[in-house]
Structure formats: structure tokens, C-alpha cells
Design a protein around this motif. Structure first.
Motif, PDB file in Angstrom:
ATOM      1  N   PRO A 113       0.751  -1.011   0.018  1.00  0.00           N
ATOM      2  CA  PRO A 113       0.162   0.037   0.005  1.00  0.00           C
ATOM      3  C   PRO A 113       0.654   1.644   0.160  1.00  0.00           C
ATOM      4  O   PRO A 113       0.387   2.150  -0.530  1.00  0.00           O
ATOM      5  CB  PRO A 113      -0.801  -0.004   1.042  1.00  0.00           C
ATOM      6  N   VAL A 116       2.142   1.762  -3.541  1.00  0.00           N
ATOM      7  CA  VAL A 116       0.933   1.926  -4.644  1.00  0.00           C
ATOM      8  C   VAL A 116       0.783   3.691  -4.265  1.00  0.00           C
ATOM      9  O   VAL A 116       0.495   4.436  -5.101  1.00  0.00           O
ATOM     10  CB  VAL A 116      -0.089   1.431  -4.328  1.00  0.00           C
ATOM     11  N   THR A 117       0.550   4.078  -3.028  1.00  0.00           N
ATOM     12  CA  THR A 117       0.336   5.454  -2.757  1.00  0.00           C
ATOM     13  C   THR A 117       1.166   6.199  -3.334  1.00  0.00           C
ATOM     14  O   THR A 117       1.047   7.329  -3.823  1.00  0.00           O
ATOM     15  CB  THR A 117       0.055   5.576  -1.109  1.00  0.00           C
ATOM     16  N   LEU A 145       0.752  -5.409  -3.101  1.00  0.00           N
ATOM     17  CA  LEU A 145      -0.614  -5.268  -2.774  1.00  0.00           C
ATOM     18  C   LEU A 145      -1.451  -6.429  -2.941  1.00  0.00           C
ATOM     19  O   LEU A 145      -2.483  -7.062  -2.293  1.00  0.00           O
ATOM     20  CB  LEU A 145      -1.274  -3.996  -3.095  1.00  0.00           C
TER      21      LEU A 145
END
Length: 315
Positions: A113, A116-117, A145
Motif C-alpha cells: 500500500p 501504491v500510494t 498489494l
């Protein structure tokens, strides 16, 4: 929708997310450094050992031995890479792909995560010339993820009473080997299978002693990518892909015989079960690569003669 059907689709959806994330990451990395990667393969494959090291390194970065083996076959077909150099790269690619099992075993997947962020923000708001790098970070995070999601989806399966009926099949090394090979050939990624094997061990679905046979089977199944890629190329490329398959099969034979005492020692250690599987995967691929590289100079004259059959332009 029934509970079982929901579980199946949850697992499949997570696997699809992993596959697409892996493919997109490999595509982004290849696009960003494509020509540099090809130049590195061309320049740094003058010896078998250097070629294998390049193959392992590029695979560790791209996270796809399938992509690297297909690239090696394509470069050999175009004449940008010698056939012996391409074979050395493919031998090394098997070592590079062991990184995925370690990342899962060491729970690096939990950082998915975060990547990804950060990657998503970078690709949307970063300096325009650098946004493509943000996409690579985003897809890298998407891989892990997806692994988190697979782990969560598999958790209920470990408590499913129906699993007990399958334990006899799940505990068969031969069936695990065949299943690993077929699944890898189907999804075109040994990283998926090795990651799933480690996750299955962490959830108690399969024992480490069986999971190691799954990853051994993945080494055979991953050769299907080079075989498929070679069908659109010339006879030399097809022969090269067949050689890669032959070396991987010999590696699995080494795993099933001479390496068994070493594997038993690893599985008897106090390491976490997931790390045992990752270590066996690494030791197996390293041993197979070293054996192949030691044998290659001795048998190359014979292999070269076979490759040259009906061809006069082989370097």
C-alpha cells in the motif's frame, strides 16, 4: 453468491491483480530502461558467468524471468546476442526470480500500500518528465498489494473442512511438481507460483516439504514462455528455447536427487517455514545454475553443432 464461490473469485481476483501488476511493472521497467537493458545484455555476456549474473540481476529488477528469457531469445534471433550468451542469461534468470519468494517470506509485501500510494501520487503530481517512474513504483506496489490480498483470501481456506479431503493430494511431491509446472505454464509467471507457495505455507494450507516441490515445478513451467516466444522466430531460436527447457529439467532432476539431503537439512532448521521455502528455492536455483555453467563449456561444441545444423550463420 455462495461462500465457496465468493472465496474462489476472491483468490482468482487477487491472482489476476498480481499478474497484471507484474506484467505492467515489467513493461514499465523494460520501457524505461529498455535500450539500456538490451545494451547491458549485449555488452556483459562475453563469458557464461557474467551472462548468468546479468540474467539474474535483470530478472531481480524486472521481477519476471519469463520476460527476461523471452527477451534473450529475441535478442539472439536478431543477432544482438550470441546464442551461448542468451543461454547463459536464461540460466541466470532462474536465480533472479527467487527474490519474489524472499520478499513474500520476509513480509515485504506489507509495504505494497505504501508503494501504491507513493507511486500513484508521483505519477499524478510529480514533474512530468519523471512521472513514468512513478508508474513503475505504483505497479511494483501493486504486485505486493495483490500478494497481501491473496494471503487474506487464502486465510479462510485453511479452516475449510473440505481441505482435509485434499490433503492426500496436496501432500504428494510428484503432484505438487506437476501442479507447479502446469500452473506456471498457465499464468506465464514462476513468480506467481513461488509467491503462492510461500503464502500457502504461511496459511498452513500446504507443508514446506510440499511447497518446495511446487517451486521446483515452476522452474519447468517457466520455460513455456521462451518456447512460445520462439514459435514466431527461426529454428535457431526454437532450439535455444528447447535447450533452456532441457537445462531446467536437469536442474529439477538435481533437486530430486543430489540436493535432497541439503533440502532436508534446511527444512529441519528453526527458521520460519516461509523462509525455509525461500531458502530452498534459492539454493536449488543457485546449484542448478552453477552446475549448468560448469557443464556448458564441455558440451557447447556438441550443442553448437546441433544448433548449426542446416545453418551456416551461427556466431
Amino acid at each position: 453468491m455462495g461462500t465457496t464461490l465468493t472465496l474462489v473469485f476472491s483468490v482468482l481476483a487477487a491472482v489476476m491483480l498480481f499478474l497484471h501488476g507484474l506484467a505492467a511493472f515489467a513493461e514499465e521497467i523494460t520501457r524505461l530502461g529498455g535500450e539500456r537493458l538490451r545494451d547491458a545484455l549485449r555488452r556483459l555476456t562475453r563469458t557464461d558467468w557474467r551472462g548468468a549474473l546479468v540474467g539474474a540481476s535483470v530478472t531481480a529488477v524486472v521481477q519476471s524471468s519469463s520476460a527476461v528469457t523471452a527477451m534473450a531469445v529475441g535478442l539472439a534471433h536478431s543477432g544482438a546476442l550470441s546464442h551461448r550468451g542468451a543461454l547463459a542469461v536464461m540460466i541466470g534468470a532462474n536465480v533472479g526470480t527467487t527474490l519474489t519468494a524472499w520478499l513474500v517470506a520476509l513480509k515485504v509485501a506489507g509495504l505494497g500500500p505504501v508503494f501504491v500510494t507513493l507511486g500513484g501520487l508521483w505519477s499524478l503530481t510529480g514533474p512530468r518528465p519523471w512521472r513514468s517512474y512513478g508508474k513503475a513504483v505504483f505497479h511494483f506496489g501493486l504486485i505486493f498489494l495483490a500478494l497481501d490480498l491473496i494471503s487474506q483470501a487464502l486465510a479462510p481456506l485453511a479452516q475449510n473442512p473440505a481441505l482435509a479431503e485434499w490433503h492426500e493430494l496436496l501432500d504428494s511431491p510428484v503432484l505438487a511438481l506437476l501442479f507447479g509446472a502446469l500452473l506456471t505454464a498457465l499464468v506465464q509467471s514462476s513468480s506467481v507460483v513461488s509467491g503462492l507457495a510461500v503464502l500457502a505455507v504461511s496459511q498452513g494450507i500446504v507443508a514446506p516439504q510440499v511447497a518446495v516441490w511446487l517451486v521446483a515445478g515452476a522452474n519447468i513451467g517457466t520455460t513455456s514462455t521462451a518456447l512460445l516466444a520462439s514459435t514466431a522466430l527461426d529454428t535457431l531460436a526454437r532450439k535455444l528455447a528447447l535447450l533452456n527447457t532441457g537445462f531446467n529439467i536437469l536442474g529439477v532432476l538435481l533437486f530430486a536427487t543430489l540436493l535432497q539431503p541439503v533440502i532436508d537439512l534446511i527444512l529441519a532448521t528453526d527458521m520460519a517455514a516461509t523462509q525455509q521455502v525461500a531458502l530452498v528455492h534459492t539454493v536449488f536455483n543457485l546449484a542448478a545454475a552453477i552446475a549448468a555453467l560448469l557443464v556448458l563449456p564441455r558440451i557447447w561444441p556438441h550443442l553448437q553443432g546441433w544448433l548449426k545444423a542446416n545453418h551456416t550463420d551461427l556466431p
